[in-house]
Design an enzyme around this catalytic site. Structure first.
Site, PDB file in Angstrom:
ATOM      1  N   SER A 119      34.880  38.005  10.498  1.00  0.00           N
ATOM      2  CA  SER A 119      33.765  38.561  11.268  1.00  0.00           C
ATOM      3  C   SER A 119      32.542  37.674  11.167  1.00  0.00           C
ATOM      4  CB  SER A 119      33.387  39.934  10.707  1.00  0.00           C
ATOM      5  OG  SER A 119      34.501  40.776  10.674  1.00  0.00           O
ATOM      6  N   HIS A 140      38.538  36.260  16.935  1.00  0.00           N
ATOM      7  CA  HIS A 140      37.894  37.463  16.398  1.00  0.00           C
ATOM      8  C   HIS A 140      38.192  38.661  17.293  1.00  0.00           C
ATOM      9  CE1 HIS A 140      33.911  39.605  15.187  1.00  0.00           C
ATOM     10  NE2 HIS A 140      34.916  40.000  14.433  1.00  0.00           N
ATOM     11  N   GLU A 152      36.611  37.218  20.584  1.00  0.00           N
ATOM     12  CA  GLU A 152      35.658  36.105  20.507  1.00  0.00           C
ATOM     13  C   GLU A 152      36.443  34.891  20.018  1.00  0.00           C
ATOM     14  OE1 GLU A 152      31.035  36.872  19.261  1.00  0.00           O
ATOM     15  OE2 GLU A 152      32.502  37.557  17.833  1.00  0.00           O
ATOM     16  N   ASN A 190      28.546  40.088  15.834  1.00  0.00           N
ATOM     17  CA  ASN A 190      27.978  40.666  14.614  1.00  0.00           C
ATOM     18  C   ASN A 190      26.520  40.286  14.378  1.00  0.00           C
ATOM     19  OD1 ASN A 190      29.919  42.432  13.542  1.00  0.00           O
ATOM     20  ND2 ASN A 190      31.230  40.649  13.240  1.00  0.00           N
TER      21      ASN A 190
HETATM   22  N1  LIG Z   1      37.182  46.276  10.384  1.00  0.00           N
HETATM   23  C1  LIG Z   1      36.703  45.765  11.507  1.00  0.00           C
HETATM   24  O1  LIG Z   1      36.166  46.462  12.368  1.00  0.00           O
HETATM   25  C2  LIG Z   1      36.822  44.284  11.757  1.00  0.00           C
HETATM   26  C3  LIG Z   1      36.596  43.782  13.053  1.00  0.00           C
HETATM   27  C4  LIG Z   1      36.761  42.426  13.302  1.00  0.00           C
HETATM   28  C5  LIG Z   1      37.133  41.572  12.262  1.00  0.00           C
HETATM   29  N2  LIG Z   1      37.330  42.078  11.002  1.00  0.00           N
HETATM   30  C6  LIG Z   1      37.734  41.146   9.936  1.00  0.00           C
HETATM   31  O2  LIG Z   1      39.142  41.265   9.752  1.00  0.00           O
HETATM   32  C7  LIG Z   1      39.481  40.990   8.380  1.00  0.00           C
HETATM   33  C8  LIG Z   1      40.257  42.177   7.821  1.00  0.00           C
HETATM   34  O3  LIG Z   1      39.482  43.356   7.934  1.00  0.00           O
HETATM   35  P1  LIG Z   1      40.158  44.798   7.851  1.00  0.00           P
HETATM   36  O4  LIG Z   1      39.119  45.760   8.311  1.00  0.00           O
HETATM   37  O5  LIG Z   1      41.506  44.783   8.495  1.00  0.00           O
HETATM   38  O6  LIG Z   1      40.345  44.932   6.255  1.00  0.00           O
HETATM   39  P2  LIG Z   1      41.370  45.890   5.435  1.00  0.00           P
HETATM   40  O7  LIG Z   1      40.744  46.065   4.107  1.00  0.00           O
HETATM   41  O8  LIG Z   1      41.736  47.079   6.256  1.00  0.00           O
HETATM   42  O9  LIG Z   1      42.691  44.991   5.331  1.00  0.00           O
HETATM   43  C9  LIG Z   1      42.787  43.797   4.608  1.00  0.00           C
HETATM   44  C10 LIG Z   1      44.245  43.623   4.205  1.00  0.00           C
HETATM   45  O10 LIG Z   1      44.432  42.287   3.698  1.00  0.00           O
HETATM   46  C11 LIG Z   1      45.272  42.352   2.567  1.00  0.00           C
HETATM   47  N3  LIG Z   1      45.028  41.154   1.751  1.00  0.00           N
HETATM   48  C12 LIG Z   1      43.966  40.893   0.959  1.00  0.00           C
HETATM   49  N4  LIG Z   1      44.113  39.673   0.393  1.00  0.00           N
HETATM   50  C13 LIG Z   1      45.309  39.168   0.841  1.00  0.00           C
HETATM   51  C14 LIG Z   1      46.012  37.954   0.620  1.00  0.00           C
HETATM   52  N5  LIG Z   1      45.516  37.004  -0.175  1.00  0.00           N
HETATM   53  N6  LIG Z   1      47.194  37.783   1.255  1.00  0.00           N
HETATM   54  C15 LIG Z   1      47.701  38.737   2.065  1.00  0.00           C
HETATM   55  N7  LIG Z   1      47.070  39.904   2.319  1.00  0.00           N
HETATM   56  C16 LIG Z   1      45.884  40.111   1.708  1.00  0.00           C
HETATM   57  C17 LIG Z   1      44.912  43.652   1.892  1.00  0.00           C
HETATM   58  O11 LIG Z   1      45.948  44.091   1.031  1.00  0.00           O
HETATM   59  C18 LIG Z   1      44.694  44.582   3.093  1.00  0.00           C
HETATM   60  O12 LIG Z   1      45.904  45.213   3.496  1.00  0.00           O
HETATM   61  C19 LIG Z   1      38.140  40.705   7.690  1.00  0.00           C
HETATM   62  O13 LIG Z   1      37.926  39.312   7.693  1.00  0.00           O
HETATM   63  C20 LIG Z   1      37.127  41.402   8.576  1.00  0.00           C
HETATM   64  O14 LIG Z   1      35.845  40.839   8.486  1.00  0.00           O
HETATM   65  C21 LIG Z   1      37.199  43.412  10.744  1.00  0.00           C
END
Ligand SMILES: NC(=O)c1ccc[n+]([C@@H]2O[C@H](COP(=O)([O-])OP(=O)(O)OC[C@H]3O[C@@H](n4cnc5c(N)ncnc54)[C@H](O)[C@@H]3O)[C@@H](O)[C@H]2O)c1
Length: 290
Positions: A119, A140, A152, A190
């Site tokens: 993000s 993104h 994005e 963001n």
């Molecule tokens: N939540 C949102 O609205 C949103 C929107 C756009 C982008 N993002 C980005 O997407 C990414 C994930 O966010 P999310 O909301 O899905 O988080 P989340 O916490 O729901 O999921 C993250 C997952 O990654 C896994 N993980 C962590 N370290 C790992 C590794 N080394 N190898 C493999 N798996 C691993 C965790 O076990 C978990 O299942 C972040 O970078 C976040 O900034 C989030």
């Protein structure tokens, strides 16, 4: 290069959605996480989402079954060795992403493209860790991925034009609209969204209004589908805090200072919908109950 197989690392809110839209677009998908329970939870989310599409008649039973059949899961990054594109969606932490991209850069076949769903972390820095900056890009997606139209697309300093073309084509095949932005802190989405959420949290902290009133003002007055505090819960307060910290550091401007209330809630583990409690409370299915 033709993309046939897509790897997704992280089976959380975003990774499971990305795996789903990739599978629905006809790609073979390998979904990787660090524990079986996370993979199971991710697959559960995908099954529920595809089930809803089926119920509403938006996909056929055949497409539903075929999409599910295209998704393979693994606990081992080695399973990504032969994929053409890997989309990373792990926790928003530069150190974690660095470790992952150092490994992926060494492991995945040389012509494959690596993409991050970060993000806010600079794409150019992640590209460097991967050791293949020409074949690295930001992709993104937005939450919930199966419903949101935007991707994005963020080019790093050294991203090759062919990499951009491939990823734009993949995003379109997934039914998304790719919009290109430069690699500045928070990109566009963001940089605009998070300061608004942070300000809503500050308004709550100062007692300007109740959480319901703050959210109501933005829903009813600005026609936002969700208020900023509900949205923060939906995104995850840990992710919100991480993004504010990147904006604060990246621009060196105190207007991006994370709200102390946001910080305190993250310290307490009140991360929003995914942990059952944030500004509001949620049941196991993620429905708001209070
Ligand atoms: N939540 C949102 O609205 C949103 C929107 C756009 C982008 N993002 C980005 O997407 C990414 C994930 O966010 P999310 O909301 O899905 O988080 P989340 O916490 O729901 O999921 C993250 C997952 O990654 C896994 N993980 C962590 N370290 C790992 C590794 N080394 N190898 C493999 N798996 C691993 C965790 O076990 C978990 O299942 C972040 O970078 C976040 O900034 C989030």
């Amino acid at each position: 290069m033709e993309v046939k197989t897509i790897g997704v690392v992280g089976a959380g809110q975003m990774g499971s959605g990305i795996a789903q839209v990739a599978a629905q677009a006809g790609y073979q998908v390998v979904l990787v996480d660090v524990a079986e329970a996370f993979l199971e939870r991710g697959l559960g989310t995908i099954r529920r989402s595809l089930g809803k599409f089926l119920e509403k008649g938006r996909i056929s039973q055949e497409d539903h079954d075929a999409a599910l059949a295209r998704i393979r899961t693994s606990l081992d990054l080695e399973a990504l060795k032969d994929t053409d594109l890997v989309v990373e969606a792990i926790v928003e932490d530069e150190g974690e992403k660095r470790r992952l991209f150092e490994r992926l850069g060494a492991l995945v076949k040389p012509e494959a493209i690596l993409a991050s769903n970060t993000s806010s972390i600079p794409i150019t820095a992640l590209a460097r860790y991967s050791g293949r900056p020409e074949r690295f890009i930001g992709m993104h997606f937005f939450n919930p991925v199966p419903l949101m139209a935007l991707v994005e697309v963020i080019r790093g300093e050294l991203t090759a034009e062919t990499t951009r073309e491939v990823v734009v084509a993949v995003a379109k095949r997934m039914g998304k609209t790719p919009l290109e932005v430069q690699d500045y802190p928070g990109f566009v989405s963001n940089r605009l969204l998070m300061p608004m959420i942070n300000e809503a949290i500050e308004a709550l902290r100062e007692g300007v209004a109740t959480k319901e009133a703050i959210d109501g003002v933005m829903r009813l007055g600005m026609n936002h589908p969700m208020g900023p505090l509900e949205l923060a819960d939906f995104i995850g307060l840990d992710t919100c805090l991480a993004i504010m910290e990147v904006l604060h550091r990246g621009f060196g401007d105190d207007k991006y200072r994370p709200s102390p209330l946001l910080r305190r809630m993250v310290q307490a583990g009140l991360l929003g919908r995914k942990t059952g409690r944030g500004f509001y409370t949620y049941d196991e299915k993620g429905n708001k109950v209070g």
